[in-house]
Scaffold this motif. Sequence first.
Motif, mmCIF file in Angstrom:
data_model
loop_
_atom_site.group_PDB
_atom_site.id
_atom_site.type_symbol
_atom_site.label_atom_id
_atom_site.label_comp_id
_atom_site.label_asym_id
_atom_site.label_seq_id
_atom_site.Cartn_x
_atom_site.Cartn_y
_atom_site.Cartn_z
ATOM 1 N N LYS A 103 1.563 -0.961 0.641
ATOM 2 C CA LYS A 103 -0.137 -0.383 -0.404
ATOM 3 C C LYS A 103 0.736 0.999 0.039
ATOM 4 O O LYS A 103 0.706 2.653 -0.725
ATOM 5 N N ARG A 104 2.469 1.510 0.534
ATOM 6 C CA ARG A 104 2.952 2.481 0.863
ATOM 7 C C ARG A 104 3.672 2.443 -0.207
ATOM 8 O O ARG A 104 3.507 3.655 -0.410
ATOM 9 N N THR A 105 4.661 1.577 -0.802
ATOM 10 C CA THR A 105 5.034 2.155 -2.336
ATOM 11 C C THR A 105 4.482 1.871 -3.775
ATOM 12 O O THR A 105 4.573 2.874 -4.419
ATOM 13 N N LYS A 106 2.611 1.606 -3.492
ATOM 14 C CA LYS A 106 1.819 2.525 -4.577
ATOM 15 C C LYS A 106 1.745 4.152 -4.556
ATOM 16 O O LYS A 106 1.336 4.498 -5.086
ATOM 17 N N LEU A 107 1.573 4.278 -3.107
ATOM 18 C CA LEU A 107 1.232 5.712 -2.635
ATOM 19 C C LEU A 107 2.337 6.554 -2.924
ATOM 20 O O LEU A 107 2.047 7.762 -3.639
ATOM 21 N N ILE A 108 4.296 6.383 -2.965
ATOM 22 C CA ILE A 108 5.390 6.866 -2.984
ATOM 23 C C ILE A 108 4.799 6.954 -4.297
ATOM 24 O O ILE A 108 5.825 7.546 -5.264
ATOM 25 N N ALA A 109 4.668 5.791 -4.801
ATOM 26 C CA ALA A 109 4.899 5.051 -6.727
ATOM 27 C C ALA A 109 3.963 6.572 -7.303
ATOM 28 O O ALA A 109 4.474 7.657 -8.129
ATOM 29 N N ALA A 110 2.641 6.816 -6.987
ATOM 30 C CA ALA A 110 1.871 7.625 -7.228
ATOM 31 C C ALA A 110 2.154 9.067 -6.838
ATOM 32 O O ALA A 110 2.117 10.010 -7.949
ATOM 33 N N ALA A 111 2.806 9.163 -5.882
ATOM 34 C CA ALA A 111 2.893 10.892 -5.416
ATOM 35 C C ALA A 111 3.949 11.376 -6.535
ATOM 36 O O ALA A 111 4.597 12.445 -6.679
ATOM 37 N N TRP A 112 5.406 10.115 -7.039
ATOM 38 C CA TRP A 112 6.104 10.565 -7.424
ATOM 39 C C TRP A 112 6.049 11.065 -8.348
ATOM 40 O O TRP A 112 6.364 11.661 -9.453
ATOM 41 N N VAL A 113 4.963 10.347 -8.975
ATOM 42 C CA VAL A 113 4.419 10.271 -11.191
ATOM 43 C C VAL A 113 4.031 12.116 -10.797
ATOM 44 O O VAL A 113 3.793 12.876 -11.503
ATOM 45 N N GLU A 114 2.753 12.226 -10.356
ATOM 46 C CA GLU A 114 2.396 13.249 -9.635
ATOM 47 C C GLU A 114 3.714 14.861 -10.025
ATOM 48 O O GLU A 114 2.495 15.963 -10.135
ATOM 49 N N GLN A 115 3.801 14.676 -8.569
ATOM 50 C CA GLN A 115 5.178 15.316 -8.917
ATOM 51 C C GLN A 115 6.450 16.040 -9.832
ATOM 52 O O GLN A 115 6.205 16.938 -10.223
ATOM 53 N N LYS A 116 6.449 14.486 -10.953
ATOM 54 C CA LYS A 116 7.178 14.796 -11.749
ATOM 55 C C LYS A 116 6.940 15.722 -12.895
ATOM 56 O O LYS A 116 6.591 16.722 -13.514
ATOM 57 N N ALA A 117 5.103 14.955 -12.652
ATOM 58 C CA ALA A 117 3.585 16.276 -13.926
ATOM 59 C C ALA A 117 3.592 17.456 -12.975
ATOM 60 O O ALA A 117 4.032 18.640 -13.954
#
Length: 747
Positions: free
Chosen positions: A148-162
């Motif tokens: 759950k945590r790794t999914k959250l971090i991956a999504a946050a990274w993508v959003e931060q990049k965008a």
Amino acid sequence: MAAKNSVEAGDDTFVPGLGLAVLEAVLERITYSNEDNGYTVARVDTGRGAELLTVVGALFGAQPGESLRMRGRWGSHPQYGRQFHVENYTTVLPATVQGIQRYLGSGLIKGIGPRTAEKIVGHFGVETLEVIETDPDRLIEVPSLGPKRTKLIAAAWVEQKAIKEVMVFLQSVGVTTSIAVRIYKEYGDNAIEIVKTEPYRLAGDVWGIGFKTADAIAVAVGIPHDSPERVKAGLQYALSQATDAGNCFLPKEKLLTEAVKILQVAEELCAKCLVELVDAEGAVREMLPGEFAQTEALYLVPFHRAETALSQQLLRLLNASEDKLAAFRNVDWAKALEWLRVRTGNELAPEQEQAVKLALTQKVAVLTGGPGCGKSFTVRSVVELARAKGAKVVLAAPTGRAAKRLAELTGAEAATVHRLLELKPGGDAAYDRDRPLPADLVVVDEASMLDVLLANKLAKAVGQGTHLLLVGDVDQLPSVGAGEVLRDLLAAEPVPRVRLTQVFRQAQESGVVVNAHRINAGRPPRLREFDDFHLFLEEESEPAARLVVDLAVHRIPKKFGFDARRDIQVLTPMHRGPAGAGNLNLLLQQELTPHRDGLAERRFGGRTYRVGDKVTQIRNNYDKGRNGVFNGTGGIVTAIDSEEQKLTVRTDEDELIPYDFSELDELQHAYAVTVHRSQGSEYPVVVIPVTTSAWMMLQRNLIYTGITRAKKLVVLVGSEKALAQAVRTPGSGKRHTALDLRLSGVV
């Protein structure tokens, strides 16, 4: 994956052809930031092992821990030495283990705080960013990081990049990080395309972006100066500015004048585009009767709907055949009032008797009067008598503090109007005409704060036959939002009203009450006769600001025993200037919640938030909390979580409200607030700077409103000249509203 940079970290070579130096460094700390223009003073680490370097200029939105590529020029300050003057910057990914750990642990990526960053970098080393970028499922290899945590971090990274991509595009027109986040959240992957092709959409869709920002973006993407799209957006902006100033409409001539000033185009083009705007239902045109001639009024659609609907709802209530308090039609008033005297131990004055009878026999009534005239006891009397007949009484006020005070006064539960109506995300109310409030009598205190939008929602929720009593001081400042509801009701012939004028003997001993009435009558306050009303003389604004802080933090608590944070409120005529709310908040925060090593804090724009800070909400947000959080709601910061990127506020209504770090532009510090923002609140002590620097704001109803916020003590700081100016200057006149005309049947 570390970025391959053309300029190594710490290099300050010149960019060929531009004459600009490029400096790469890690932002260590921000020492000053001006939220109005983005000017920032910061200290950076160039990675050369030397002392931190000072950089100044356009760094708005950058956060400590980020690696920055800054373009600018070298200079020297006579006091602070060598500095780098930044003209623009971009963020770059760090290449070392230490840099990556600092970058990830800085709070930029949701779900990763300093400890989690240490674990991730400890496991993957210099490959960390490449793993998060290309194979984020591998994060599960890190101990204690579940799926759950790794999914959250991956999504946050993508959003931060965008968001960073959007930010790079918007940076040239001065858009801040928080606005870039909002644009991305509104439009997602289409953000850049919409910004390029439909920039004026942003002003309507994204909170925090007004016409000026959208217009700057439009210029950058090549939209012509005289484009009809631009002119129509400018006309709507002029109307929006008018509603922000409290008006429901603008006369056509005034609107065109304002639009020409804003747009710098010909009036003929504005007039032509105005016709198109009305035809496209972007605005409403209505002819209103005036004193000498008809007025061609232009409304934004929501305000025309609200004003029209509010007048219809109030007339519906006034003329309803059903009466849920019919028991009072034939009551023996002598007997009822004697019962009330025995029950409360107090006798009503004739004006108060009239108000009680009016509230219980008329389906809509207004009660107004100044401090010490018995409004509170009159309200309590109405509630006691209604309850004695078994009536269901509902009590409300526009703010949490006012609702709490109403509950203490009556011994019954009271809610904010928003909570009472159970407003849902988007702003619709659970209670409306189809599902009215379960009440025989609805009492709303501090009704001078009701703007036309909220008053309309309230009136819709009052059922047929239910009585509505609106209570407030019409001489205070009008609502922050558009409209002048209480004043318009008092001016409308069909609406029953009582104005209490008699100041009771006990209140005549209070300097707060006596001087409030003197000021309201245009007479100077008595400054040497009362223990609860003082003026400290200080002519200049900067020393006055320092004196305000000393009084609020040290001298008043020491002499009278009041708590500096809980009991004392600094109120100011304006936000800007040395004695304005912005600067006073910085000074008061330094004294009351200073920086302490090891304690969490979060910088946002020009402000730093710390646990214990007094804050206030500065916009209506229907999506927060149980029933929304509204402009003027106060609270205390109770937690700051860098890993989850959240700050938590406990409001005056005792509700815990979480804010994402990207939402912190919805909050301001509230150690000092403007008098406008203090409406509906009451404090044991108020301290008010009254200086000539606020000359344009020094008006009678402003100083009167500030003084009447105090229960026990008023301390003014400033000059007798400024105070005299405030006392002799009436308010700025009637707002552009037509509720009174609609209620009186002339529209």
